[in-house]
Structures are given as C-alpha cells and as structure tokens.
Design a protein around this motif. Structure first.
Motif, PDB file in Angstrom:
ATOM      1  N   ALA A  22       0.834  -1.202   0.000  1.00  0.00           N
ATOM      2  CA  ALA A  22       0.000   0.000   0.000  1.00  0.00           C
ATOM      3  C   ALA A  22       0.869   1.253   0.000  1.00  0.00           C
ATOM      4  CB  ALA A  22      -0.908  -0.004   1.225  1.00  0.00           C
ATOM      5  N   THR A  23       0.364   2.310  -0.615  1.00  0.00           N
ATOM      6  CA  THR A  23       1.069   3.584  -0.604  1.00  0.00           C
ATOM      7  C   THR A  23       0.114   4.711  -0.243  1.00  0.00           C
ATOM      8  OG1 THR A  23       0.696   3.968  -2.965  1.00  0.00           O
ATOM      9  CG2 THR A  23       2.764   2.892  -2.347  1.00  0.00           C
ATOM     10  N   ALA A  24       0.674   5.762   0.332  1.00  0.00           N
ATOM     11  CA  ALA A  24      -0.076   6.977   0.630  1.00  0.00           C
ATOM     12  C   ALA A  24       0.715   8.139   0.056  1.00  0.00           C
ATOM     13  CB  ALA A  24      -0.248   7.137   2.139  1.00  0.00           C
ATOM     14  N   VAL A  25       0.033   9.010  -0.675  1.00  0.00           N
ATOM     15  CA  VAL A  25       0.683  10.168  -1.278  1.00  0.00           C
ATOM     16  C   VAL A  25       0.190  11.414  -0.562  1.00  0.00           C
ATOM     17  CG1 VAL A  25       1.031  11.511  -3.380  1.00  0.00           C
ATOM     18  CG2 VAL A  25       0.846   9.023  -3.505  1.00  0.00           C
ATOM     19  N   GLY A  30      -0.323  23.124  -2.877  1.00  0.00           N
ATOM     20  CA  GLY A  30      -1.238  22.939  -4.004  1.00  0.00           C
ATOM     21  C   GLY A  30      -0.761  21.874  -4.979  1.00  0.00           C
ATOM     22  N   GLY A  31      -0.045  20.865  -4.465  1.00  0.00           N
ATOM     23  CA  GLY A  31       0.425  19.782  -5.316  1.00  0.00           C
ATOM     24  C   GLY A  31       1.818  19.991  -5.885  1.00  0.00           C
ATOM     25  N   LEU A  32       2.478  21.088  -5.512  1.00  0.00           N
ATOM     26  CA  LEU A  32       3.824  21.343  -6.023  1.00  0.00           C
ATOM     27  C   LEU A  32       4.859  20.392  -5.415  1.00  0.00           C
ATOM     28  CD1 LEU A  32       3.841  25.258  -6.042  1.00  0.00           C
ATOM     29  CD2 LEU A  32       3.552  23.716  -7.991  1.00  0.00           C
ATOM     30  N   VAL A  33       4.588  19.915  -4.199  1.00  0.00           N
ATOM     31  CA  VAL A  33       5.473  18.953  -3.537  1.00  0.00           C
ATOM     32  C   VAL A  33       4.636  17.739  -3.157  1.00  0.00           C
ATOM     33  CG1 VAL A  33       6.953  18.524  -1.536  1.00  0.00           C
ATOM     34  CG2 VAL A  33       6.986  20.757  -2.636  1.00  0.00           C
ATOM     35  N   LYS A  34       5.118  16.546  -3.550  1.00  0.00           N
ATOM     36  CA  LYS A  34       4.410  15.299  -3.240  1.00  0.00           C
ATOM     37  C   LYS A  34       5.391  14.307  -2.637  1.00  0.00           C
ATOM     38  CE  LYS A  34       1.168  15.889  -7.024  1.00  0.00           C
ATOM     39  NZ  LYS A  34       0.679  15.393  -8.303  1.00  0.00           N
ATOM     40  N   VAL A  35       4.918  13.597  -1.606  1.00  0.00           N
ATOM     41  CA  VAL A  35       5.702  12.570  -0.932  1.00  0.00           C
ATOM     42  C   VAL A  35       4.890  11.285  -0.950  1.00  0.00           C
ATOM     43  CG1 VAL A  35       6.633  11.844   1.298  1.00  0.00           C
ATOM     44  CG2 VAL A  35       6.905  14.198   0.559  1.00  0.00           C
ATOM     45  N   THR A  36       5.537  10.171  -1.300  1.00  0.00           N
ATOM     46  CA  THR A  36       4.876   8.867  -1.302  1.00  0.00           C
ATOM     47  C   THR A  36       5.514   8.001  -0.218  1.00  0.00           C
ATOM     48  OG1 THR A  36       4.493   9.033  -3.677  1.00  0.00           O
ATOM     49  CG2 THR A  36       4.293   6.844  -2.696  1.00  0.00           C
ATOM     50  N   LEU A  37       4.654   7.432   0.650  1.00  0.00           N
ATOM     51  CA  LEU A  37       5.093   6.543   1.715  1.00  0.00           C
ATOM     52  C   LEU A  37       4.444   5.182   1.550  1.00  0.00           C
ATOM     53  CD1 LEU A  37       4.649   8.790   4.913  1.00  0.00           C
ATOM     54  CD2 LEU A  37       6.690   8.522   3.524  1.00  0.00           C
ATOM     55  N   THR A  38       5.129   4.139   2.023  1.00  0.00           N
ATOM     56  CA  THR A  38       4.491   2.826   2.088  1.00  0.00           C
ATOM     57  C   THR A  38       3.541   2.832   3.273  1.00  0.00           C
ATOM     58  OG1 THR A  38       6.090   1.828   3.602  1.00  0.00           O
ATOM     59  CG2 THR A  38       6.589   1.692   1.231  1.00  0.00           C
ATOM     60  N   GLY A  39       2.735   1.795   3.383  1.00  0.00           N
ATOM     61  CA  GLY A  39       1.820   1.661   4.519  1.00  0.00           C
ATOM     62  C   GLY A  39       2.559   1.573   5.839  1.00  0.00           C
ATOM     63  N   LYS A  40       3.840   1.263   5.796  1.00  0.00           N
ATOM     64  CA  LYS A  40       4.646   1.189   7.011  1.00  0.00           C
ATOM     65  C   LYS A  40       5.412   2.482   7.275  1.00  0.00           C
ATOM     66  CE  LYS A  40       5.164  -3.651   7.716  1.00  0.00           C
ATOM     67  NZ  LYS A  40       6.085  -4.640   8.222  1.00  0.00           N
ATOM     68  N   ALA A  45       9.131   7.955  -2.563  1.00  0.00           N
ATOM     69  CA  ALA A  45       9.234   8.915  -3.667  1.00  0.00           C
ATOM     70  C   ALA A  45       9.034  10.333  -3.154  1.00  0.00           C
ATOM     71  CB  ALA A  45       8.203   8.608  -4.741  1.00  0.00           C
ATOM     72  N   LEU A  46       9.675  11.255  -3.851  1.00  0.00           N
ATOM     73  CA  LEU A  46       9.547  12.680  -3.569  1.00  0.00           C
ATOM     74  C   LEU A  46       9.499  13.395  -4.911  1.00  0.00           C
ATOM     75  CD1 LEU A  46       9.693  15.227  -1.739  1.00  0.00           C
ATOM     76  CD2 LEU A  46      12.177  15.000  -1.846  1.00  0.00           C
ATOM     77  N   SER A  47       8.493  14.233  -5.111  1.00  0.00           N
ATOM     78  CA  SER A  47       8.345  14.983  -6.349  1.00  0.00           C
ATOM     79  C   SER A  47       8.263  16.473  -6.014  1.00  0.00           C
ATOM     80  CB  SER A  47       7.080  14.541  -7.079  1.00  0.00           C
ATOM     81  OG  SER A  47       6.828  15.380  -8.183  1.00  0.00           O
ATOM     82  N   ILE A  48       9.133  17.255  -6.652  1.00  0.00           N
ATOM     83  CA  ILE A  48       9.161  18.700  -6.428  1.00  0.00           C
ATOM     84  C   ILE A  48       9.012  19.387  -7.779  1.00  0.00           C
ATOM     85  CG2 ILE A  48      10.514  20.652  -5.581  1.00  0.00           C
ATOM     86  CD1 ILE A  48      11.981  18.611  -3.756  1.00  0.00           C
ATOM     87  N   ASP A  49       8.014  20.242  -7.901  1.00  0.00           N
ATOM     88  CA  ASP A  49       7.787  20.979  -9.134  1.00  0.00           C
ATOM     89  C   ASP A  49       8.988  21.879  -9.421  1.00  0.00           C
ATOM     90  OD1 ASP A  49       6.585  23.568 -10.589  1.00  0.00           O
ATOM     91  OD2 ASP A  49       5.351  21.808 -11.065  1.00  0.00           O
ATOM     92  N   ALA A  50       9.386  21.954 -10.668  1.00  0.00           N
ATOM     93  CA  ALA A  50      10.564  22.726 -11.086  1.00  0.00           C
ATOM     94  C   ALA A  50      10.456  24.208 -10.721  1.00  0.00           C
ATOM     95  CB  ALA A  50      10.781  22.581 -12.587  1.00  0.00           C
ATOM     96  N   ASP A  63       9.851  23.700   3.942  1.00  0.00           N
ATOM     97  CA  ASP A  63       8.582  23.638   4.670  1.00  0.00           C
ATOM     98  C   ASP A  63       7.543  22.814   3.915  1.00  0.00           C
ATOM     99  OD1 ASP A  63       9.621  25.189   6.710  1.00  0.00           O
ATOM    100  OD2 ASP A  63       8.717  27.064   5.983  1.00  0.00           O
ATOM    101  N   LEU A  64       7.505  22.966   2.595  1.00  0.00           N
ATOM    102  CA  LEU A  64       6.544  22.209   1.798  1.00  0.00           C
ATOM    103  C   LEU A  64       6.845  20.713   1.818  1.00  0.00           C
ATOM    104  CD1 LEU A  64       6.074  24.571  -1.274  1.00  0.00           C
ATOM    105  CD2 LEU A  64       4.427  24.117   0.549  1.00  0.00           C
ATOM    106  N   VAL A  65       8.119  20.337   1.784  1.00  0.00           N
ATOM    107  CA  VAL A  65       8.480  18.918   1.854  1.00  0.00           C
ATOM    108  C   VAL A  65       8.037  18.336   3.191  1.00  0.00           C
ATOM    109  CG1 VAL A  65      10.406  17.280   1.959  1.00  0.00           C
ATOM    110  CG2 VAL A  65      10.368  19.038   0.190  1.00  0.00           C
ATOM    111  N   LEU A  66       8.293  19.066   4.276  1.00  0.00           N
ATOM    112  CA  LEU A  66       7.853  18.591   5.588  1.00  0.00           C
ATOM    113  C   LEU A  66       6.337  18.457   5.658  1.00  0.00           C
ATOM    114  CD1 LEU A  66      10.186  20.607   7.981  1.00  0.00           C
ATOM    115  CD2 LEU A  66      10.233  18.155   7.533  1.00  0.00           C
ATOM    116  N   ALA A  67       5.616  19.422   5.110  1.00  0.00           N
ATOM    117  CA  ALA A  67       4.154  19.372   5.134  1.00  0.00           C
ATOM    118  C   ALA A  67       3.629  18.193   4.309  1.00  0.00           C
ATOM    119  CB  ALA A  67       3.575  20.681   4.609  1.00  0.00           C
ATOM    120  N   ALA A  68       4.235  17.936   3.151  1.00  0.00           N
ATOM    121  CA  ALA A  68       3.806  16.813   2.312  1.00  0.00           C
ATOM    122  C   ALA A  68       4.087  15.487   3.015  1.00  0.00           C
ATOM    123  CB  ALA A  68       4.506  16.859   0.956  1.00  0.00           C
ATOM    124  N   HIS A  69       5.220  15.386   3.671  1.00  0.00           N
ATOM    125  CA  HIS A  69       5.555  14.162   4.403  1.00  0.00           C
ATOM    126  C   HIS A  69       4.556  13.932   5.537  1.00  0.00           C
ATOM    127  CE1 HIS A  69       7.648  11.595   7.319  1.00  0.00           C
ATOM    128  NE2 HIS A  69       8.144  11.021   6.234  1.00  0.00           N
TER     129      HIS A  69
END
Length: 101
Positions: A22-25, A30-40, A45-50, A63-69
């Motif tokens: 399982a994954t949680a994103v 507003g979607g500029l920074v995305k973090v994907t975690l496993t269920g554990k 994955a980490l995605s940062i808009d250019a 701050d955005l990376v921390l908030a996405a995580h």
C-alpha cells in the motif's frame, strides 16, 4: 479463544503484506510537492515541481516537503488504523497497544 488468536495472527500476517504494497501520497503547496510513503511509513518517492527550484525559495521548499511528508504519514496511519479494525475483529486490545509496531 486459541482459535481466535490464531486467526488474528493469520490476519496480521496478511495485513503486514498488504501494508508493504500500500502507498499513501501526501502533498503540499497545491500539489507542487508530493511525498509517497508505504503503509509502514517508508518514504519511496519525492516529487518537487521545477518552479520551486530557486535558491531564494529554499526555506519555502523545505517547509513544503515537511508538510507533504506529514500529510502522507497521516494517510498511511489512517490506512493502518482501518486495517487493524478488520484484523482484530472485536477482540479487545488494551489501550495504547499497537500492532504490528
């Protein structure tokens, strides 16, 4: 009672395997920074808009990376809580008792 415990152990093993897949994103800005975690809770994955890759935006990006995580982690914990409800199936657990961790 032993049959219930054995059945719960079997469901726990199944849940562990399911959580590995399982994954949680989580996202912020507003979607500029995305973090994907496993269920554990392992970050996969980490995605940062250019548009955020500017030296003067460093503090905002951090701050955005921390908030996405944090967002992804809360979603992963919610998935775990749902799975635990189905695994324990009415078997009362002591307060604060966490499975599988």
């Amino acid at each position: 009672m032993m049959k219930q415990v054995q059945a719960m152990q079997s469901r726990m093993a199944e849940m562990q395997a399911k959580l590995e897949q399982a994954t949680a994103v989580g996202q912020s800005g507003g979607g500029l920074v995305k973090v994907t975690l496993t269920g554990k809770g392992v970050m996969t994955a980490l995605s940062i808009d250019a548009s955020l890759l500017k030296p003067e935006e460093k503090d905002i990006l951090e701050d955005l990376v921390l908030a996405a995580h944090t967002d992804a982690k809360s979603k992963a914990e919610a998935m775990l809580a749902e799975e635990m409800k189905s695994v324990t199936g009415g078997l009362p657990l002591p307060p604060g008792f966490k499975l599988p961790f």
